[in-house]
Design a protein around this motif. Structure first.
Motif, PDB file in Angstrom:
ATOM      1  N   ILE A 201     -20.725  69.291  13.991  1.00 34.58           N
ATOM      2  CA  ILE A 201     -19.282  69.039  14.052  1.00 34.58           C
ATOM      3  C   ILE A 201     -18.504  70.353  14.060  1.00 34.58           C
ATOM      4  N   LEU A 202     -18.948  71.315  13.256  1.00 32.60           N
ATOM      5  CA  LEU A 202     -18.204  72.566  13.104  1.00 32.60           C
ATOM      6  C   LEU A 202     -18.410  73.524  14.269  1.00 32.60           C
ATOM      7  N   THR A 203     -19.588  73.514  14.873  1.00 31.97           N
ATOM      8  CA  THR A 203     -19.903  74.545  15.872  1.00 31.97           C
ATOM      9  C   THR A 203     -19.905  74.026  17.305  1.00 31.97           C
ATOM     10  N   VAL A 204     -19.921  72.707  17.501  1.00 31.61           N
ATOM     11  CA  VAL A 204     -19.913  72.146  18.853  1.00 31.61           C
ATOM     12  C   VAL A 204     -18.712  71.205  18.961  1.00 31.61           C
ATOM     13  N   PRO A 205     -17.512  71.751  19.186  1.00 32.35           N
ATOM     14  CA  PRO A 205     -16.308  70.903  19.204  1.00 32.35           C
ATOM     15  C   PRO A 205     -16.361  69.777  20.238  1.00 32.35           C
ATOM     16  N   SER A 206     -17.023  70.008  21.374  1.00 33.43           N
ATOM     17  CA  SER A 206     -17.072  68.984  22.417  1.00 33.43           C
ATOM     18  C   SER A 206     -17.826  67.737  21.969  1.00 33.43           C
ATOM     19  N   GLU A 207     -18.747  67.876  21.004  1.00 37.65           N
ATOM     20  CA  GLU A 207     -19.529  66.743  20.505  1.00 37.65           C
ATOM     21  C   GLU A 207     -19.086  66.326  19.108  1.00 37.65           C
TER      22      GLU A 207
ATOM     23  N   SER B 266     -13.043  81.230  14.597  1.00 37.05           N
ATOM     24  CA  SER B 266     -11.770  80.538  14.802  1.00 37.05           C
ATOM     25  C   SER B 266     -11.987  79.068  15.147  1.00 37.05           C
ATOM     26  N   GLU B 267     -12.970  78.782  16.021  1.00 38.21           N
ATOM     27  CA  GLU B 267     -13.240  77.394  16.399  1.00 38.21           C
ATOM     28  C   GLU B 267     -13.744  76.589  15.207  1.00 38.21           C
ATOM     29  N   VAL B 268     -14.502  77.241  14.334  1.00 40.43           N
ATOM     30  CA  VAL B 268     -15.022  76.551  13.150  1.00 40.43           C
ATOM     31  C   VAL B 268     -13.874  76.155  12.218  1.00 40.43           C
ATOM     32  N   ARG B 269     -12.876  77.030  12.070  1.00 44.08           N
ATOM     33  CA  ARG B 269     -11.728  76.696  11.221  1.00 44.08           C
ATOM     34  C   ARG B 269     -10.974  75.487  11.780  1.00 44.08           C
TER      35      ARG B 269
ATOM     36  N   CYS C 174      -2.943  79.710   7.634  1.00 44.93           N
ATOM     37  CA  CYS C 174      -1.772  79.172   6.949  1.00 44.93           C
ATOM     38  C   CYS C 174      -1.107  78.077   7.789  1.00 44.93           C
ATOM     39  N   ARG C 175      -1.027  78.294   9.096  1.00 46.76           N
ATOM     40  CA  ARG C 175      -0.446  77.274   9.972  1.00 46.76           C
ATOM     41  C   ARG C 175      -1.282  75.997   9.961  1.00 46.76           C
ATOM     42  N   LEU C 176      -2.597  76.126  10.021  1.00 47.11           N
ATOM     43  CA  LEU C 176      -3.462  74.950   9.991  1.00 47.11           C
ATOM     44  C   LEU C 176      -3.308  74.186   8.683  1.00 47.11           C
ATOM     45  N   MET C 177      -3.227  74.924   7.575  1.00 52.15           N
ATOM     46  CA  MET C 177      -3.054  74.272   6.278  1.00 52.15           C
ATOM     47  C   MET C 177      -1.704  73.554   6.216  1.00 52.15           C
ATOM     48  N   LEU C 178      -0.653  74.211   6.697  1.00 52.53           N
ATOM     49  CA  LEU C 178       0.675  73.603   6.686  1.00 52.53           C
ATOM     50  C   LEU C 178       0.712  72.347   7.554  1.00 52.53           C
ATOM     51  N   GLN C 179       0.111  72.415   8.728  1.00 52.97           N
ATOM     52  CA  GLN C 179       0.080  71.249   9.619  1.00 52.97           C
ATOM     53  C   GLN C 179      -0.697  70.102   8.990  1.00 52.97           C
TER      54      GLN C 179
END
Length: 731
Positions: A80-86, A123-126, A168-173
């Motif tokens: 889930i964390l490393t393969v966003p397409s799947e 970045s993709e993992v976050r 910070c933006r991801l947490m706020l969203q």
């Protein structure tokens, strides 16, 4: 599991985890490699199978044992964390195989978030991390709130780098999207409000992010004030720093003048100030990586060997102007969270007050210094022995008591700050605050933190004004100050201090005494003084404390400084206006004396050296190395002296050491004369430097590094030449 090479053979190296951006020298932790291995096994298990067959195979394997179940969950979480397409497919499979209410999956996410290297997460993992947390919130998975609490600690204060701002933006969203879910967790509500309230200060130039943060924090405070109030007195400290922002100013005004409009259970701001802040909120503004480094210093390093680690810590986390807001959070963490055991207290491990004293020396701003002092003594102002911990008081007591011999100016600065804050922090509660400060020191004496404060009161280097402040703060522990009688004109004439033809003109020492008056109590600080957050003490009952005003400098003749002396002038905070002569009144006869000494701070001899008003005393290298103001340099100075004294000195090593010395000097209050003596004596005794034009020749020959090194060494010689004894030459 090993990689498959192009020729079909198995590669001897296992696949590397894709969670972090690791450097070649970084070590892969076992749990990271376990996730990779489980993911590889999972891909082999489901490869080439239909959806029905995959479901049956995973159900069968998950039912075999808890170990098999854990391996499947590990592989799916990693996918889930490393393969966003799947990601959607893997999360659907996770729903199928989970047997423990997603407990193991949440635990793996928590392990990733609390990792010391979280700042290096891809970045993709976050992005996928917040996506999977949102999916877990939708299915009401247990423990997600604890994951979010841990994640709030990884949003660093004082860091405006792109990665931290994006986090910070991801947490706020996430909080805005899942606001209704957030309302079900009071601790997370309070933590979110406190975290974003502290981060607002860092994002003054990121207007859109700051506006959203302010809106969320004020919304939480108005709708869930009872939950937010569990933060305690540090909630007030947070609000004071942002009170100049319009949306916060309105809430601040209501909290002071209309507390019932915020909550029927809120009686007033003093109700918050009497509640000690729990440890979890003080620790929230310190990342796990910072915490591990601080605990290593405060639990393992001796007091004689922590300076270099402190320097590394400052360079890593406190080297930018934006990071200045982190000083007060670090001090609150050390004071309120790091409580050493009796075994540590009895050992030679660096005490907290020593570490804090070293940390305070890196502060360059008066406003930041005032906020740092407030963080150190904040619990004193509202101390209640029934609810407050004496360990929160201990660092402040010891830094006042044990700094008086070597660093008298620090002791005086802290006492002055306490005396001022007692009256100015909350003028409407000044009497109660002074009683709390006195009670804190009495408890420290009663519980054996110190035997008595009389050593400070009776110390010969402590000024009379400081003694009066001590009596004002702790009248039960020290006697009143007895001032000498003011001499008459006749007595002054007999002593030769007054010209009978001029009239009654007393010396500066007598003037200082007269200014103190003979009252036993200190005058109340003016309440109309503007504060750092733009509010007025006369308008608000509770306000931030102003940084102490600098001591006025006196100079009788203008001094023109060369560029090198001006460098030291700026380091000591002396401006051209300070060095300009004062214009005496028409009816005052003041004799001009070119040898007058400037009175500034705690190092008048250094300022006198800079301005040329006092000839430098003879000083040997041995005497310079014993200068107590050079404690921050550790063994660096001795290493430099040993290097230049060797038969064949290494010029590059000397240059590196000299650069380190200059960098440390720029961030300390060390003696200019001692540093100049060490650098000058080393170079003049061991080097034969050519003219600075040699650098051009070196650059032409392609020796850029040597040229820069030569320029730097030549500059150091120029910097020290102003302090050379007559007849010496820089070569």
């Amino acid at each position: 599991m090993a990689d498959v090479a192009v020729d079909g053979t198995m590669s001897p190296l296992p696949p590397q985890p894709q969670l972090f951006q690791l450097d070649p020298i970084d070590t892969v932790e076992p749990w990271q490699q376990e996730l990779v291995d489980c993911f590889q096994s999972l891909t082999v298990l489901i490869a080439g199978r239909s959806q029905v067959e995959v479901h049956e195979k995973l159900q069968q394997k998950a039912s075999e044992s808890m170990r098999s179940h854990a391996e499947l969950v590990n592989g799916l979480i990693y996918g889930i964390l490393t393969v966003p397409s799947e990601g959607n497919n893997y999360f659907r499979l996770l729903n199928i195989v989970s047997r423990d209410g997603f407990g193991h999956a949440v635990g793996r996410l928590q392990q990733l978030i609390t990792a010391h290297k979280f700042a290096q997460v891809q970045s993709e993992v976050r992005t996928q991390l917040f996506w999977v947390l949102s999916e877990l919130v939708k299915i009401s998975a247990h423990g997600v709130d604890q994951v979010l609490l841990a994640l709030t600690r990884q949003v660093r204060s004082g860091d405006v780098a792109q990665g931290n701002v994006r986090l910070c933006r991801l947490m706020l969203q996430f909080m805005q999207t899942n606001y209704d879910w957030l309302m079900g967790f009071p601790v997370l509500v309070a933590t979110t409000a406190y975290m974003f309230g502290r981060l607002v200060l860092d994002h003054s130039r990121i207007t859109d992010l700051r506006a959203q943060e302010c809106e969320l924090v004020v919304r939480l405070l108005r709708e869930r004030f009872n939950e937010c109030s569990m933060v305690g007195r540090d909630l007030v400290r947070m609000l004071q720093d942002v009170a100049q922002i319009p949306i916060f100013h309105d809430f601040w005004h209501d909290m002071i003048y209309r507390p019932r409009s915020i909550s029927p259970l809120f009686a007033g701001i003093e109700q918050l100030l009497r509640v000690p802040t729990p440890r979890m909120f003080l620790a929230n503004r310190v990342t796990y990586d910072m915490e591990s480094r601080l605990l290593f210093i405060l639990e393992h390093l001796p007091a004689t060997a922590f300076s270099r680690n402190l320097m590394w810590f400052v360079q890593r986390y406190l080297s930018t102007p934006e990071s200045e807001s982190l000083f007060s959070d670090l001090i609150r963490f050390i004071v309120g969270v790091v409580h050493p055991s009796n075994a540590v207290l009895a050992s030679n491990v660096v005490p907290r007050y020593v570490f804090l004293g070293g940390l305070l020396r890196f502060i360059r701003s008066q406003v930041v210094a005032a906020n740092a002092k407030l963080a150190l003594f904040y619990d004193w102002l509202f101390y209640d022995p029934k609810v407050d911990n004496i360990m929160n008081i201990e660092p402040g007591v010891l830094i006042i008591m044990l700094s008086v011999d070597k660093y008298t100016f620090m002791t005086e600065s802290f006492v002055e700050f306490l005396a001022y804050a007692t009256d100015a922090y909350a003028p409407t509660h000044a009497v109660a605050v002074r009683m709390s400060v006195g009670q804190a020191m009495q408890d420290a004496v009663a519980k054996g933190v110190v035997v008595s404060i009389m050593p400070v009161y009776e110390h010969p280097r402590i000024e009379v004004t400081i003694r009066q402040s001590l009596y004002y703060l702790f009248p039960q522990l020290v006697p009143p100050v007895v001032l000498p009688p003011v001499p008459t004109d006749a007595e002054l004439c007999e002593a030769g201090d007054v010209d009978p033809d001029v009239g009654s003109t007393v010396t500066s020492d007598i003037n200082d005494t007269l200014l103190l008056n003979s009252a036993d109590t200190m005058p109340v600080a003016p309440t109309a003084e503007p504060t750092s957050n733009g509010l007025s003490l006369a308008k608000e009952p509770v306000v931030p404390v102003i940084a102490p005003q600098p001591v006025k400098k006196v100079q009788t003749a203008p001094v023109i400084l060369d560029p090198v002396s001006r460098m030291f002038q700026e380091e000591l905070g002396v401006t051209d206006a300070d060095l300009a002569p004062e214009t005496p009144a028409d009816d005052t006869d003041i004799a001009s004396d070119a040898n007058d000494i400037i009175e500034i701070g705690s190092m008048p001899e250094d300022v006198a050296l800079v301005t040329g008003s006092l000839p430098p005393p003879e000083l040997t290298i041995e005497q310079a190395l014993e200068d107590k103001s050079l404690w921050l340099f550790g063994s660096t100075l001795q290493t430099f002296v040993d290097c230049v004294s060797s038969a064949e000195p290494d010029v590059k090593q000397m240059g590196d050491l000299a650069k380190e010395i200059v960098d440390m000097f720029a961030q300390s209050e060390a003696s200019v004369h001692s540093i100049a003596c060490i650098l000058l004596a080393g170079f003049t005794e061991s080097l034969e430097m050519e003219d600075v034009e040699m650098s051009a020749e070196l650059k032409a020959a392609g020796e850029t590094d040597d040229a820069l090194e030569h320029d730097f060494l030549h500059y150091l010689l120029a910097a020290t030449s102003s302090y050379m004894r007559e007849g010496e030459s820089t070569g």
